[in-house]
Write a protein that holds these residues in place. Structure first.
Motif, PDB file in Angstrom:
ATOM      1  N   LYS A  21       7.138  -8.782  10.454  1.00  0.00           N
ATOM      2  CA  LYS A  21       6.418  -7.574  10.055  1.00  0.00           C
ATOM      3  C   LYS A  21       6.402  -6.577  11.211  1.00  0.00           C
ATOM      4  CE  LYS A  21       3.260  -9.536   6.596  1.00  0.00           C
ATOM      5  NZ  LYS A  21       1.835  -9.740   6.238  1.00  0.00           N
ATOM      6  N   ALA A  22       6.706  -5.321  10.874  1.00  0.00           N
ATOM      7  CA  ALA A  22       6.598  -4.223  11.833  1.00  0.00           C
ATOM      8  C   ALA A  22       5.479  -3.304  11.367  1.00  0.00           C
ATOM      9  CB  ALA A  22       7.914  -3.455  11.925  1.00  0.00           C
ATOM     10  N   LEU A  23       4.696  -2.795  12.303  1.00  0.00           N
ATOM     11  CA  LEU A  23       3.532  -1.968  11.982  1.00  0.00           C
ATOM     12  C   LEU A  23       3.861  -0.491  12.180  1.00  0.00           C
ATOM     13  CD1 LEU A  23       0.522  -2.277  11.161  1.00  0.00           C
ATOM     14  CD2 LEU A  23      -0.033  -2.091  13.599  1.00  0.00           C
ATOM     15  N   PHE A  24       3.485   0.316  11.176  1.00  0.00           N
ATOM     16  CA  PHE A  24       3.711   1.751  11.216  1.00  0.00           C
ATOM     17  C   PHE A  24       2.398   2.487  10.922  1.00  0.00           C
ATOM     18  CE2 PHE A  24       7.874   0.086  10.409  1.00  0.00           C
ATOM     19  CZ  PHE A  24       8.754   0.979  10.997  1.00  0.00           C
ATOM     20  N   ASP A  25       2.140   3.551  11.684  1.00  0.00           N
ATOM     21  CA  ASP A  25       1.041   4.440  11.317  1.00  0.00           C
ATOM     22  C   ASP A  25       1.429   5.178  10.039  1.00  0.00           C
ATOM     23  OD1 ASP A  25      -0.623   3.783  13.439  1.00  0.00           O
ATOM     24  OD2 ASP A  25       0.297   5.262  14.771  1.00  0.00           O
ATOM     25  N   ASN A  26       0.431   5.401   9.179  1.00  0.00           N
ATOM     26  CA  ASN A  26       0.682   6.037   7.882  1.00  0.00           C
ATOM     27  C   ASN A  26      -0.424   7.047   7.582  1.00  0.00           C
ATOM     28  OD1 ASN A  26       1.992   6.411   5.378  1.00  0.00           O
ATOM     29  ND2 ASN A  26       0.736   4.855   4.392  1.00  0.00           N
ATOM     30  N   PRO A  27      -0.580   8.060   8.453  1.00  0.00           N
ATOM     31  CA  PRO A  27      -1.735   8.955   8.337  1.00  0.00           C
ATOM     32  C   PRO A  27      -1.754   9.769   7.048  1.00  0.00           C
ATOM     33  CG  PRO A  27      -0.145   9.819   9.910  1.00  0.00           C
ATOM     34  CD  PRO A  27       0.300   8.436   9.576  1.00  0.00           C
ATOM     35  N   ASP A  28      -0.597  10.109   6.517  1.00  0.00           N
ATOM     36  CA  ASP A  28      -0.545  10.936   5.310  1.00  0.00           C
ATOM     37  C   ASP A  28      -0.421  10.114   4.032  1.00  0.00           C
ATOM     38  OD1 ASP A  28      -0.636  13.234   6.911  1.00  0.00           O
ATOM     39  OD2 ASP A  28       1.541  13.211   7.182  1.00  0.00           O
ATOM     40  N   GLY A  29      -0.387   8.796   4.156  1.00  0.00           N
ATOM     41  CA  GLY A  29      -0.289   7.948   2.978  1.00  0.00           C
ATOM     42  C   GLY A  29       1.054   8.001   2.283  1.00  0.00           C
ATOM     43  N   LEU A  30       2.107   8.419   2.996  1.00  0.00           N
ATOM     44  CA  LEU A  30       3.437   8.494   2.375  1.00  0.00           C
ATOM     45  C   LEU A  30       3.962   7.112   1.986  1.00  0.00           C
ATOM     46  CD1 LEU A  30       5.993  10.064   1.582  1.00  0.00           C
ATOM     47  CD2 LEU A  30       6.763   9.839   3.969  1.00  0.00           C
ATOM     48  N   LEU A  31       3.730   6.133   2.846  1.00  0.00           N
ATOM     49  CA  LEU A  31       4.192   4.775   2.569  1.00  0.00           C
ATOM     50  C   LEU A  31       3.185   4.067   1.679  1.00  0.00           C
ATOM     51  CD1 LEU A  31       5.454   3.720   6.118  1.00  0.00           C
ATOM     52  CD2 LEU A  31       6.759   4.734   4.234  1.00  0.00           C
ATOM     53  N   LEU A  32       3.675   3.529   0.565  1.00  0.00           N
ATOM     54  CA  LEU A  32       2.818   2.828  -0.383  1.00  0.00           C
ATOM     55  C   LEU A  32       3.239   1.367  -0.469  1.00  0.00           C
ATOM     56  CD1 LEU A  32       2.727   5.419  -3.319  1.00  0.00           C
ATOM     57  CD2 LEU A  32       1.029   5.097  -1.519  1.00  0.00           C
ATOM     58  N   PRO A  33       2.282   0.447  -0.553  1.00  0.00           N
ATOM     59  CA  PRO A  33       2.642  -0.954  -0.733  1.00  0.00           C
ATOM     60  C   PRO A  33       3.556  -1.140  -1.941  1.00  0.00           C
ATOM     61  CG  PRO A  33       0.303  -0.752  -0.238  1.00  0.00           C
ATOM     62  CD  PRO A  33       0.814   0.640  -0.455  1.00  0.00           C
ATOM     63  N   GLY A  34       4.584  -1.967  -1.758  1.00  0.00           N
ATOM     64  CA  GLY A  34       5.549  -2.200  -2.825  1.00  0.00           C
ATOM     65  C   GLY A  34       6.819  -1.394  -2.695  1.00  0.00           C
ATOM     66  N   MET A  35       6.811  -0.348  -1.861  1.00  0.00           N
ATOM     67  CA  MET A  35       8.032   0.437  -1.644  1.00  0.00           C
ATOM     68  C   MET A  35       9.104  -0.411  -0.968  1.00  0.00           C
ATOM     69  SD  MET A  35       6.988   4.215  -0.234  1.00  0.00           S
ATOM     70  CE  MET A  35       6.601   5.555  -1.340  1.00  0.00           C
ATOM     71  N   PHE A  36      10.362  -0.048  -1.225  1.00  0.00           N
ATOM     72  CA  PHE A  36      11.480  -0.667  -0.516  1.00  0.00           C
ATOM     73  C   PHE A  36      12.035   0.325   0.503  1.00  0.00           C
ATOM     74  CE2 PHE A  36      11.257  -3.118  -4.407  1.00  0.00           C
ATOM     75  CZ  PHE A  36      11.405  -4.403  -3.939  1.00  0.00           C
TER      76      PHE A  36
END
Length: 397
Positions: A272-287
């Motif tokens: 697992k790699a950790l990314f900041d997601n301040p704008d909520g662009l990344l959603l769980p389930g995305m590929f």
């Protein structure tokens, strides 16, 4: 019988004559020269190349929980709607509390009765102690009364526990958000009967920061650890994301955790790699494609994977030689990066390598060459480009 043999001899002679005729025609075509094989070729690439390894990954939340009730009953109030963001401690649902209020009142009544009994026993114990001091009662009587007091004290403690339990059950009729995050849309409706510890009311998770999860094979893991040690440790490895529409995620991530063992079924290690997601662009389930960026190889010679052929444990490519003749060249390969291999030995920047039309090509054969570029062929340092943008590549000079 003689006529049959004569007819058979005539037939054999005719077949022999036809074979000679066909052979003569074939010799005439060969004398005219073989047709050149049409191929596509491109210049070998030479450029500074980062050791980038690309893996298929999936976005997962850092905290994912299913919210369930600790008590059973019908939902009589609902304070949220599915999909909304909530804060830790925010009320979500309320379950019918009437039976739990009654249970609390009953537990308090039982406690009060046991406390009264204990107080009376303590008063009697005090009188017995005075009488025992004046030798008016026996030691056995005093000991018996002391034992009763101890029993009543234990009963009071048990009833106090029942009151606390009844109070907790009553408090649990209101369900609160255990953390800040976003709710799922599959929340249950008001009026639903829920069972304690079984019915999921709604799920929720946090999306900032967020994980990109991917898998490494055993060999990839060993190579990765070796390269990471040269870069200052696993935490120093830069991780990039390419989303499914080909866009680059603008924030760099870092590896933070990995599984304790390889998966038995697949022989891979989950990382697992950790990314900041301040704008909520990344959603769980995305590929997404996860790129591990390693050290840069200066002036690396690159050849497309498609151009490399394997024979008897050796790797070789076909080059466009003098007078457009096919020339086979044995090469020593290094890391595979995207659509390319790094070539350690066997090629230089002036070589032109055949990338298409290798099926029937033989060394020394004439070539009808069409020159192409990496963009024409869809080659990229980032791997499969069918759904992803290509990185600009420049031919070696």
């Amino acid at each position: 019988m003689f006529e049959n043999r004569k007819g058979l001899g005539v037939l054999v002679a005719a077949i022999f004559a036809l074979a000679m005729l066909l052979s003569g025609c074939g010799s005439g075509q060969q004398g005219g020269g073989a047709r050149a094989t049409s191929v596509k070729a491109m210049n070998v690439l030479r450029q500074d190349t980062p050791l980038t390894h690309v893996y298929a990954g999936q976005i997962v939340g850092t905290d994912e929980v299913k919210i369930q009730s600790r008590v059973s009953g019908n939902i009589v109030e609902k304070y949220i709607v599915g999909g909304q963001s909530v804060s830790a401690g925010q009320p979500l649902y309320r379950i019918d509390s009437r039976q739990y209020e009654s249970a609390l009142l009953q537990a308090k009544a039982v406690l009060a009765q046991s406390e009264a009994t204990l107080n009376n026993a303590r008063m009697d114990l005090g009188r017995y102690q005075q009488l025992y001091a004046s030798a008016a009662v026996s030691e056995q009587t005093l000991s018996t009364q002391q034992a009763q007091v101890n029993a009543y004290e234990a009963a009071v403690a048990a009833n106090e526990a029942l009151v606390r339990q009844a109070q907790e059950n009553l408090d649990d009729t209101v369900i609160y958000a255990p953390m800040s995050g976003q709710l799922s849309v599959d929340d249950v409706a008001m009026g639903t009967f829920v069972s304690a510890g079984t019915t999921t009311l709604v799920s929720m998770g946090t999306a900032n920061p967020i994980f990109a999860q991917f898998s490494l094979s055993e060999n990839e893991y060993l190579n990765f650890v070796e390269q990471a040690a040269q870069q200052g440790g696993i935490a120093a490895v830069v991780v990039e994301l390419t989303l499914s529409n080909g866009s680059k995620y603008p924030i760099i991530g870092h590896i933070v955790t990995s599984d304790r063992a390889l998966t038995a079924q697949t022989g891979t290690l989950t990382v697992k790699a950790l990314f900041d997601n301040p704008d909520g662009l990344l959603l769980p389930g995305m590929f997404a494609r996860v790129s591990l960026i390693g050290d840069t190889i200066p002036n690396a010679i690159l050849v497309p994977e498609r151009a490399v052929q394997q024979l008897l444990g050796k790797s070789f490519v076909m080059l466009v030689g003098p007078d457009n003749k096919a020339v086979a060249r044995t090469v020593t390969l290094g890391d595979k990066i995207g659509s390319y291999y790094v070539v350690k030995e066997g090629l230089d920047s002036s070589d032109i390598v055949v990338v298409e039309g290798l099926t029937t090509l033989q060394e020394g054969g004439d070539l009808a060459v069409t020159m192409v570029t990496a963009s024409d062929m869809g080659f990229s340092l980032e791997g499969d480009t069918s759904n992803f943008n290509t990185r600009e590549l420049t031919p070696a000079k």
